[in-house]
Design an enzyme around this catalytic site. Structure first.
Site, PDB file in Angstrom:
ATOM      1  N   HIS A 165       0.955  -1.241   0.010  1.00 58.26           N
ATOM      2  CA  HIS A 165      -0.270  -0.027   0.094  1.00 58.26           C
ATOM      3  C   HIS A 165       0.936   1.283  -0.105  1.00 58.26           C
ATOM      4  O   HIS A 165       1.695   1.329   0.734  1.00 58.26           O
ATOM      5  CB  HIS A 165      -0.888   0.003   1.267  1.00 58.26           C
ATOM      6  CG  HIS A 165      -2.273  -0.755   1.002  1.00 58.26           C
ATOM      7  ND1 HIS A 165      -3.317  -0.468   1.592  1.00 58.26           N
ATOM      8  CD2 HIS A 165      -2.501  -1.844   0.172  1.00 58.26           C
ATOM      9  CE1 HIS A 165      -4.452  -1.003   1.324  1.00 58.26           C
ATOM     10  NE2 HIS A 165      -3.644  -2.319   0.562  1.00 58.26           N
TER      11      HIS A 165
ATOM     12  N   LYS B 280       0.990   0.431  14.986  1.00 57.66           N
ATOM     13  CA  LYS B 280       2.220   0.025  15.470  1.00 57.66           C
ATOM     14  C   LYS B 280       2.431  -1.029  16.467  1.00 57.66           C
ATOM     15  O   LYS B 280       3.735  -1.424  16.839  1.00 57.66           O
ATOM     16  CB  LYS B 280       2.538   1.250  16.495  1.00 57.66           C
ATOM     17  CG  LYS B 280       2.472   2.732  15.559  1.00 57.66           C
ATOM     18  CD  LYS B 280       3.974   2.796  14.668  1.00 57.66           C
ATOM     19  CE  LYS B 280       3.675   3.344  13.515  1.00 57.66           C
ATOM     20  NZ  LYS B 280       3.552   2.683  12.258  1.00 57.66           N
TER      21      LYS B 280
ATOM     22  N   TYR C 109       3.615   6.638  10.204  1.00 59.28           N
ATOM     23  CA  TYR C 109       3.099   5.600   9.735  1.00 59.28           C
ATOM     24  C   TYR C 109       3.914   4.320   9.025  1.00 59.28           C
ATOM     25  O   TYR C 109       3.576   3.133   9.367  1.00 59.28           O
ATOM     26  CB  TYR C 109       1.709   6.053   8.919  1.00 59.28           C
ATOM     27  CG  TYR C 109       1.059   4.815   8.608  1.00 59.28           C
ATOM     28  CD1 TYR C 109       1.034   3.757   7.717  1.00 59.28           C
ATOM     29  CD2 TYR C 109      -0.254   5.003   9.402  1.00 59.28           C
ATOM     30  CE1 TYR C 109      -0.150   2.733   7.681  1.00 59.28           C
ATOM     31  CE2 TYR C 109      -1.282   3.908   9.228  1.00 59.28           C
ATOM     32  CZ  TYR C 109      -1.134   2.886   8.445  1.00 59.28           C
ATOM     33  OH  TYR C 109      -2.348   1.958   8.503  1.00 59.28           O
TER      34      TYR C 109
ATOM     35  N   PRO D   7      -4.253   0.493  18.517  1.00 66.42           N
ATOM     36  CA  PRO D   7      -3.927   0.097  17.051  1.00 66.42           C
ATOM     37  C   PRO D   7      -4.113   1.155  16.123  1.00 66.42           C
ATOM     38  O   PRO D   7      -3.882   0.849  14.826  1.00 66.42           O
ATOM     39  CB  PRO D   7      -5.130  -1.326  16.955  1.00 66.42           C
ATOM     40  CG  PRO D   7      -6.094  -1.097  17.633  1.00 66.42           C
ATOM     41  CD  PRO D   7      -5.548   0.027  19.196  1.00 66.42           C
TER      42      PRO D   7
ATOM     43  N   TYR E 132      -9.220   5.785   7.558  1.00 68.46           N
ATOM     44  CA  TYR E 132      -9.189   5.943   9.059  1.00 68.46           C
ATOM     45  C   TYR E 132     -10.489   7.193   9.059  1.00 68.46           C
ATOM     46  O   TYR E 132     -10.003   8.076   8.635  1.00 68.46           O
ATOM     47  CB  TYR E 132      -7.858   6.387   9.623  1.00 68.46           C
ATOM     48  CG  TYR E 132      -6.913   5.341   9.564  1.00 68.46           C
ATOM     49  CD1 TYR E 132      -6.181   4.942   8.655  1.00 68.46           C
ATOM     50  CD2 TYR E 132      -6.756   4.861  10.757  1.00 68.46           C
ATOM     51  CE1 TYR E 132      -5.243   4.176   8.739  1.00 68.46           C
ATOM     52  CE2 TYR E 132      -5.752   3.901  10.947  1.00 68.46           C
ATOM     53  CZ  TYR E 132      -5.018   3.462   9.913  1.00 68.46           C
ATOM     54  OH  TYR E 132      -3.939   2.513  10.053  1.00 68.46           O
TER      55      TYR E 132
HETATM   56  P1  FAS Z   1       1.380 -11.493  22.031  1.00 66.51           P
HETATM   57  O1  FAS Z   1       0.390 -11.083  23.015  1.00 66.51           O
HETATM   58  O2  FAS Z   1       0.853 -11.545  20.521  1.00 66.51           O
HETATM   59  O3  FAS Z   1       2.087 -13.052  22.291  1.00 66.51           O
HETATM   60  C1  FAS Z   1       2.459 -13.245  23.631  1.00 66.51           C
HETATM   61  C2  FAS Z   1       2.280 -14.847  23.711  1.00 66.51           C
HETATM   62  O4  FAS Z   1       2.715 -15.062  25.178  1.00 66.51           O
HETATM   63  C3  FAS Z   1       0.892 -15.378  23.582  1.00 66.51           C
HETATM   64  O5  FAS Z   1       0.947 -16.377  22.751  1.00 66.51           O
HETATM   65  C4  FAS Z   1       0.479 -15.810  24.962  1.00 66.51           C
HETATM   66  O6  FAS Z   1      -0.444 -16.892  24.991  1.00 66.51           O
HETATM   67  C5  FAS Z   1       1.887 -16.001  25.837  1.00 66.51           C
HETATM   68  N1  FAS Z   1       1.879 -15.983  27.134  1.00 66.51           N
HETATM   69  C6  FAS Z   1       1.185 -15.040  27.989  1.00 66.51           C
HETATM   70  N2  FAS Z   1       1.635 -15.315  29.178  1.00 66.51           N
HETATM   71  C7  FAS Z   1       2.213 -16.383  29.230  1.00 66.51           C
HETATM   72  C8  FAS Z   1       2.877 -17.149  30.196  1.00 66.51           C
HETATM   73  N3  FAS Z   1       2.911 -16.966  31.574  1.00 66.51           N
HETATM   74  N4  FAS Z   1       3.855 -18.123  29.967  1.00 66.51           N
HETATM   75  C9  FAS Z   1       3.904 -18.500  28.726  1.00 66.51           C
HETATM   76  N5  FAS Z   1       3.243 -17.924  27.656  1.00 66.51           N
HETATM   77  C10 FAS Z   1       2.814 -16.899  27.854  1.00 66.51           C
HETATM   78  N6  FAS Z   1      -1.417  -4.206  16.679  1.00 66.51           N
HETATM   79  C11 FAS Z   1      -1.362  -3.729  15.364  1.00 66.51           C
HETATM   80  O7  FAS Z   1      -0.410  -3.062  14.981  1.00 66.51           O
HETATM   81  N7  FAS Z   1      -2.717  -3.636  14.640  1.00 66.51           N
HETATM   82  C12 FAS Z   1      -4.028  -4.070  15.060  1.00 66.51           C
HETATM   83  O8  FAS Z   1      -4.999  -4.004  14.815  1.00 66.51           O
HETATM   84  C13 FAS Z   1      -3.857  -4.918  16.387  1.00 66.51           C
HETATM   85  N8  FAS Z   1      -4.850  -5.240  17.106  1.00 66.51           N
HETATM   86  C14 FAS Z   1      -5.010  -5.993  18.277  1.00 66.51           C
HETATM   87  C15 FAS Z   1      -6.077  -6.632  18.583  1.00 66.51           C
HETATM   88  C16 FAS Z   1      -6.107  -7.337  19.964  1.00 66.51           C
HETATM   89  C17 FAS Z   1      -7.279  -7.531  20.602  1.00 66.51           C
HETATM   90  C18 FAS Z   1      -4.707  -7.469  20.774  1.00 66.51           C
HETATM   91  C19 FAS Z   1      -4.898  -8.344  22.076  1.00 66.51           C
HETATM   92  C20 FAS Z   1      -3.651  -6.761  20.229  1.00 66.51           C
HETATM   93  C21 FAS Z   1      -3.681  -6.052  18.951  1.00 66.51           C
HETATM   94  N9  FAS Z   1      -2.751  -5.607  18.194  1.00 66.51           N
HETATM   95  C22 FAS Z   1      -2.572  -5.007  17.014  1.00 66.51           C
HETATM   96  C23 FAS Z   1      -1.226  -5.651  19.010  1.00 66.51           C
HETATM   97  C24 FAS Z   1      -0.828  -7.003  18.742  1.00 66.51           C
HETATM   98  O9  FAS Z   1      -0.507  -7.303  17.244  1.00 66.51           O
HETATM   99  C25 FAS Z   1       0.381  -7.148  19.500  1.00 66.51           C
HETATM  100  O10 FAS Z   1       1.350  -5.897  19.157  1.00 66.51           O
HETATM  101  C26 FAS Z   1       1.362  -8.270  19.122  1.00 66.51           C
HETATM  102  O11 FAS Z   1       0.442  -9.547  19.209  1.00 66.51           O
HETATM  103  C27 FAS Z   1       2.640  -8.359  20.010  1.00 66.51           C
HETATM  104  O12 FAS Z   1       3.219  -9.601  19.927  1.00 66.51           O
HETATM  105  P2  FAS Z   1       3.821 -10.342  21.101  1.00 66.51           P
HETATM  106  O13 FAS Z   1       4.748  -9.273  21.845  1.00 66.51           O
HETATM  107  O14 FAS Z   1       4.408 -11.585  20.597  1.00 66.51           O
HETATM  108  O15 FAS Z   1       2.436 -10.395  22.260  1.00 66.51           O
HETATM  109  C1  PHB Z   2      -6.064  -4.106  10.920  1.00 68.64           C
HETATM  110  O1  PHB Z   2      -6.158  -4.343   9.399  1.00 68.64           O
HETATM  111  O2  PHB Z   2      -6.228  -5.082  11.529  1.00 68.64           O
HETATM  112  C2  PHB Z   2      -5.565  -2.806  11.088  1.00 68.64           C
HETATM  113  C3  PHB Z   2      -4.869  -1.892  10.130  1.00 68.64           C
HETATM  114  C4  PHB Z   2      -4.635  -0.882  10.641  1.00 68.64           C
HETATM  115  C5  PHB Z   2      -4.699  -0.242  11.966  1.00 68.64           C
HETATM  116  C6  PHB Z   2      -5.331  -1.195  12.773  1.00 68.64           C
HETATM  117  C7  PHB Z   2      -5.894  -2.469  12.391  1.00 68.64           C
HETATM  118  O3  PHB Z   2      -4.254   0.869  12.181  1.00 68.64           O
END
Ligand code: FAS
Ligand code: PHB
Length: 393
Positions: free
Chosen positions: A76, A300, A388, A296, A204
């Site tokens: 994009h 980032k 961005y 989100p 957005y």
């Molecule tokens: P994660 O949370 O992905 O992974 C951590 C892992 O550790 C998990 O698999 C968990 O099961 C495990 N864990 C936890 N406690 C533990 C323990 N005690 N022992 C062993 N394992 C354990 N980011 C964006 O950029 N755009 C988005 O749209 C976006 N939407 C999101 C929506 C939601 C609902 C959430 C929660 C996050 C979102 N994020 C988004 C952010 C997300 O993408 C995170 O930045 C990304 O998953 C970060 O990755 P990790 O640091 O690996 O953490």
């Molecule tokens: C998504 O596609 O899930 C998405 C894209 C951009 C954002 C947040 C979520 O800033």
């Protein structure tokens, strides 16, 4: 179940942070073991990020998980910020020379699991009661339970990649940790639908009724979000109600032409800004959501986790292979410098595009003025675009 008692780097968490760090360390000949609380199916069922910065694409290529991203990722060159029918295009390519790649975090995580399996790396799923000990000794131990058996692994370093609700961050003594938090009074209700995206680039949208985001995963899989009060529950939102609310917030031309369809995933994510300092405590290093959470709105979260991995993987390779402590001593400050800039951008995008219940009419004017400044000022658009597409590592 592992019978191993030793590794060089124990990684807690098998999400994108832990998997990418492990893959890069393994490629450098460093032994790792990953302890993951959930099943692999559960980790891969989570629908999260969708936009990869150019730095993230480079790091995944370095990790050898590039083919599917290159084949299915959608480059994009820009996105839209809208206020009702005012549509401001931010042309990343023109303003920064860079682009972003639309490729779901779920796919990235699946590719990282496949790469780690090919590497033969030990990933223990279903672990509970993780305890990290002796962080001030030359060798630390991580205790955990799996299938009813208590086990422990001796290691040189521990990477806390266990997300916001993990155990790593709280292993750092409370009187050492400095935490910063802003909880937003709303969440994002997200829907995945097998429909063509409403627009060729992300929108957005800001409107009197609140924020909306029109995103995508591929040409027949769309991802949409609308701002909802934190008190809302998913089952209060039928598909019909969701589509109607989304259309009221998008520019009318987009709303009229877009296709809707049954939701195949629907969930509400809370929004918060959070960071903890320092990111290191003896042999323990915090990475990704274990260290920080961003709303989100700036896309980032995942990308910031990857830049943490960039800083830490090099530092650990130096420490393990060359016994040089320079990198690990600098990790926390280096990672935090970039974290805070991304934290600021995500907070700015969130306050600029969301309505706050207690806001006065002045706030609405400020949102509109910000958007019209972006429309008229290339400098303002370049500042947004630089953040961005991803600030330099
Ligand atoms: P994660 O949370 O992905 O992974 C951590 C892992 O550790 C998990 O698999 C968990 O099961 C495990 N864990 C936890 N406690 C533990 C323990 N005690 N022992 C062993 N394992 C354990 N980011 C964006 O950029 N755009 C988005 O749209 C976006 N939407 C999101 C929506 C939601 C609902 C959430 C929660 C996050 C979102 N994020 C988004 C952010 C997300 O993408 C995170 O930045 C990304 O998953 C970060 O990755 P990790 O640091 O690996 O953490
Ligand atoms: C998504 O596609 O899930 C998405 C894209 C951009 C954002 C947040 C979520 O800033």
């Amino acid at each position: 179940m592992t019978t191993r008692h030793k590794t060089q780097v124990a990684i807690i968490g098998g999400g994108p942070s832990g998997l990418l760090l492990s893959q890069l360390l393994n490629l450098a000949g460093i032994d790792t073991l990953i302890l993951e609380r959930s099943s692999r199916e559960h980790v891969l069922s989570r629908i999260r990020a969708g936009v990869l910065e150019s730095g993230t694409v480079k790091m995944l290529r370095q990790a050898g998980v590039y083919e599917r991203m290159a084949q299915h990722g959608i480059p994009h060159n820009g996105c839209y910020l809208t206020d009702n029918d005012l549509m401001v295009h931010i042309n990343f390519k023109e303003l920064t020379g860079k682009q972003v790649l639309v490729f779901g975090q779920t796919e990235v995580t699946a590719d990282l699991y496949a790469a780690q399996d090919a590497m033969g790396t030990e990933i223990v799923h279903g672990v509970t009661d993780v305890l990290i000990n002796d962080l001030d000794q030359t060798r630390s131990t991580v205790e955990y339970s799996v299938e009813g058996t208590r086990k422990s692994i001796e290691c040189r370093y521990v990477a806390g990649c266990d997300g916001f609700h993990g155990v790593s961050r709280n292993t750092i003594p409370a009187d050492v940790r400095q935490e910063y938090e802003r909880i937003y009074p709303f969440g994002w209700l997200g829907v995945l639908s097998q429909t063509p995206p409403a627009n060729d680039e992300l929108i957005y949208a800001n409107s009197e009724r609140g924020f909306a985001l029109a995103s995508m995963r591929n040409e027949n899989l769309s991802r949409y979000y609308i701002q909802v009060p934190m008190t809302d529950k998913v089952d209060e939102w039928s598909d019909e109600r969701f589509w109607a609310a989304l259309k009221q917030r998008l520019p009318s031309a987009t709303a009229e032409s877009m296709m809707t369809g049954p939701s195949i995933e629907k969930s509400i994510a809370p929004l918060r800004s959070f960071a903890t300092e320092p990111l290191r405590w003896g042999n323990l290093f915090l990475v990704g959501d274990a260290a920080h959470i961003v709303p989100p709105t700036g896309a980032k979260g995942l990308n910031l986790a990857v830049s943490d991995v960039f800083y830490l993987h090099g530092a650990l390779i130096d420490a393990v292979k060359n016994n040089s402590k320079t990198g690990i001593d600098a990790y926390s400050d280096r990672a935090l410098a970039r974290i805070w800039k991304s934290m600021r951008f995500s907070w700015q995008m969130t306050t600029m595009l969301h309505r706050f219940d207690d806001e006065d009419s002045f706030a609405g004017q400020m949102r509109r003025a910000t958007l019209s400044h972006l429309e008229k000022s290339e400098t303002a658009r370049r500042d947004l675009a630089e953040n961005y597409v991803g600030l330099p590592y």
